[in-house]
Design a protein around this motif. Structure first.
Motif, short mmCIF file in Angstrom:
data_model
loop_
_atom_site.label_atom_id
_atom_site.label_comp_id
_atom_site.label_asym_id
_atom_site.label_seq_id
_atom_site.Cartn_x
_atom_site.Cartn_y
_atom_site.Cartn_z
N PRO A 194 77.65 75.96 53.97
CA PRO A 194 77.72 74.55 54.38
C PRO A 194 77.62 74.35 55.90
CG PRO A 194 79.85 75.30 53.51
CD PRO A 194 78.87 76.41 53.33
N GLN A 195 78.03 75.33 56.70
CA GLN A 195 77.96 75.18 58.15
C GLN A 195 76.52 75.33 58.63
OE1 GLN A 195 79.68 77.63 56.63
NE2 GLN A 195 81.84 77.28 57.02
N PRO A 196 76.13 74.53 59.62
CA PRO A 196 74.77 74.65 60.15
C PRO A 196 74.59 75.94 60.94
CG PRO A 196 76.04 73.11 61.46
CD PRO A 196 76.91 73.52 60.30
N ILE A 197 73.35 76.31 61.15
CA ILE A 197 73.06 77.39 62.08
C ILE A 197 72.78 76.75 63.44
CG2 ILE A 197 72.23 79.06 60.39
CD1 ILE A 197 69.73 77.32 62.46
N GLU A 198 72.75 77.55 64.46
CA GLU A 198 72.37 77.05 65.78
C GLU A 198 71.06 77.70 66.18
OE1 GLU A 198 76.47 75.65 67.87
OE2 GLU A 198 75.76 77.65 68.40
N VAL A 199 70.26 76.92 66.88
CA VAL A 199 68.98 77.42 67.38
C VAL A 199 68.98 77.26 68.89
CG1 VAL A 199 66.47 77.19 67.32
CG2 VAL A 199 67.81 76.79 65.24
N ASP A 200 68.86 78.40 69.58
CA ASP A 200 68.62 78.39 71.03
C ASP A 200 67.13 78.20 71.21
OD1 ASP A 200 71.29 78.99 71.39
OD2 ASP A 200 70.95 81.08 71.94
N MET A 201 66.74 77.40 72.19
CA MET A 201 65.32 77.13 72.42
C MET A 201 65.05 77.04 73.92
SD MET A 201 63.03 74.04 70.76
CE MET A 201 63.60 72.69 71.78
N THR A 209 58.89 79.61 77.28
CA THR A 209 58.52 80.96 77.71
C THR A 209 57.22 81.00 78.50
OG1 THR A 209 57.37 81.42 75.63
CG2 THR A 209 59.70 82.02 75.75
N GLY A 210 56.49 79.91 78.53
CA GLY A 210 55.24 79.85 79.29
C GLY A 210 54.64 78.46 79.22
N VAL A 211 53.91 78.10 80.27
CA VAL A 211 53.26 76.78 80.35
C VAL A 211 51.81 77.00 80.79
CG1 VAL A 211 53.28 74.53 81.52
CG2 VAL A 211 55.44 75.66 80.95
N HIS A 212 50.88 76.28 80.16
CA HIS A 212 49.48 76.30 80.59
C HIS A 212 48.98 74.87 80.60
CE1 HIS A 212 48.28 75.93 76.34
NE2 HIS A 212 49.23 76.80 76.10
N GLY A 213 47.74 74.66 80.95
CA GLY A 213 47.20 73.33 81.17
C GLY A 213 47.42 72.32 80.05
N ALA A 214 47.24 72.75 78.80
CA ALA A 214 47.33 71.82 77.69
C ALA A 214 48.47 72.16 76.73
CB ALA A 214 46.01 71.79 76.92
N GLY A 215 49.38 72.99 77.15
CA GLY A 215 50.46 73.32 76.23
C GLY A 215 51.47 74.30 76.82
N PHE A 216 52.27 74.83 75.93
CA PHE A 216 53.35 75.72 76.35
C PHE A 216 53.83 76.52 75.14
CE2 PHE A 216 54.88 71.54 75.28
CZ PHE A 216 55.99 71.74 74.49
N SER A 217 54.65 77.51 75.42
CA SER A 217 55.25 78.32 74.37
C SER A 217 56.76 78.17 74.42
CB SER A 217 54.90 79.80 74.56
OG SER A 217 53.51 79.99 74.42
N LEU A 218 57.36 78.19 73.24
CA LEU A 218 58.81 78.08 73.12
C LEU A 218 59.36 79.36 72.50
CD1 LEU A 218 59.11 74.52 71.55
CD2 LEU A 218 59.70 75.16 73.90
N GLY A 219 60.48 79.82 73.03
CA GLY A 219 61.21 80.93 72.43
C GLY A 219 62.42 80.38 71.70
N TYR A 220 62.87 81.12 70.68
CA TYR A 220 64.01 80.69 69.89
C TYR A 220 64.87 81.89 69.51
CZ TYR A 220 60.49 77.17 68.40
OH TYR A 220 59.49 76.24 68.33
N ALA A 221 66.14 81.62 69.31
CA ALA A 221 67.05 82.55 68.64
C ALA A 221 67.80 81.72 67.60
CB ALA A 221 68.03 83.18 69.61
N VAL A 222 67.69 82.13 66.34
CA VAL A 222 68.40 81.47 65.23
C VAL A 222 69.68 82.27 65.03
CG1 VAL A 222 68.30 80.82 62.80
CG2 VAL A 222 66.22 80.74 64.20
#
Length: 158
Positions: A81-88, A91-104
């Motif tokens: 019943p308890q939620p999980i947590e997500v760290d976000m 991790t990188g940025v470029h002209g039209a986007g970026f990358s995200l890192g996570y830890a569940v």
């Protein structure tokens, strides 16, 4: 940022949000199915982007697409019943986007066990022209405020 084997130092902790587990996330083995992790990451992104960029100028409303996912499963996660947590973090940025890192991971009240680490590529996209669009300087500033290290995948050939 976080490694799969340890909890992050609170002074350097990335953005963190809670995501509820659904009964339907379970598979026949009684743990959260690997496919459901993509939904957990998406839920964290939606919550995070609204907090990072604000309700008035959310990247989601302007249009984004996922260009890639990489997930490393560290431990089985059983439904509870308890939620999980997500760290976000970014991790990188470029002209039209970026990358995200996570830890569940577990929330601190449950011991902060890590279940998966992941990375997602995000591209800003104009659906009327069917083309990527550039990050604004304002968006780059917001993303820089959430920057962190690349995801430390144990099994990657990087």
């Amino acid at each position: 940022m976080p490694s799969p084997d340890s909890a992050p130092d609170p002074s350097t902790r990335p953005y963190r949000t809670q995501v509820p587990l659904r009964w339907s996330d379970m598979d026949a083995y009684g743990h959260v199915n690997n496919v459901q992790y993509l939904r957990l990451l998406e839920d964290a992104r939606v919550i995070g982007f609204r907090e990072w960029f604000g309700e008035d100028r959310s990247l989601l409303d302007a249009g984004v697409i996922v260009s890639r996912h990489e997930i490393e499963y560290v431990a089985p996660l059983t439904h509870r019943p308890q939620p999980i947590e997500v760290d976000m973090w970014v991790t990188g940025v470029h002209g039209a986007g970026f990358s995200l890192g996570y830890a569940v991971r577990d929330p601190a009240s449950l011991g902060e066990r890590t279940y998966a680490i992941a990375e997602t590529g995000i591209v800003l996209y104009d659906f009327t022209t069917s083309r990527p669009r550039r990050l604004s300087d304002e968006d780059k500033v917001v993303l820089a405020g959430h920057a962190g290290d690349p995801v430390a995948f144990r099994w990657s050939r990087r």
